[in-house]
Design an enzyme around this catalytic site. Sequence first.
Site, mmCIF file in Angstrom:
data_model
loop_
_atom_site.group_PDB
_atom_site.id
_atom_site.type_symbol
_atom_site.label_atom_id
_atom_site.label_comp_id
_atom_site.label_asym_id
_atom_site.label_seq_id
_atom_site.Cartn_x
_atom_site.Cartn_y
_atom_site.Cartn_z
ATOM 1 N N ASP A 33 -25.144 16.280 -44.978
ATOM 2 C CA ASP A 33 -23.698 16.283 -45.199
ATOM 3 C C ASP A 33 -23.335 16.588 -46.658
ATOM 4 O OD1 ASP A 33 -23.671 15.357 -42.607
ATOM 5 O OD2 ASP A 33 -22.447 13.584 -43.020
ATOM 6 N N HIS A 175 -27.914 13.490 -47.200
ATOM 7 C CA HIS A 175 -26.856 14.212 -47.924
ATOM 8 C C HIS A 175 -27.473 15.247 -48.861
ATOM 9 C CE1 HIS A 175 -24.686 10.614 -46.624
ATOM 10 N NE2 HIS A 175 -23.594 11.344 -46.719
#
Length: 211
Positions: A33, A175
């Site tokens: 992400d 992430h």
Amino acid sequence: MHLAKTPRIIKKLYNNLIWDINPASRCIYLTFDDGPIPIVTPFVLNILKQYHAKATFFCIGDNVRKHPDIFEQVKNEDHAIGNHTFNHLKGWETADETYLDNFLQADKILNTKLFRPPYGRIKRSQIKLLKETKPGLEIIMWSVLSADFDINLSPEKCLSYVMKHTKPGSIVLFHDSLKAYDRMSYALPRAMEIWSKAGYRFECLNRDFRD
Ligand SMILES: [Zn+2]
């Protein structure tokens, strides 16, 4: 303290969202992400390549605008793309129309049927609005949260969280952000090495993942 594993009750409450995939195959669904980000996203792409792995990148529209070359690289290497809004909005604190507009702004450049709400926070009314506006949209949550964004967490602990909770069919959340880099860059290659030796494959979420 973060919940590394999504509680069953939450999955039941939001059963029109996707939390994991059928565990029949020895497959792990890695997701990243908040990119694309220079250095960080190319680091991830390089690790994935070493293991012939495909993954899913939930991109922030504004980061794609800033770093179009890295976004092209992600697509060219056959990973899946997901929408993560244009400005990383918190659904619970955002009016539905504003949320939809931001989703659509990102949709214009991302062009994908996959969406993950930033922070995992989205109102039921927003889920409905997005699904009505974009038929076929799949809202993807996660089974395992690496907590790589937590600057108080050691890289070793991040790795052990991920190893402890991941099983066949898990959707694992990392992430590709600067904040997560210290932990992600430690945990990801080590976890992939172990999983790979255990016979797992790594696939992205765009091909027949709903069986
Ligand atoms: Zn995010």
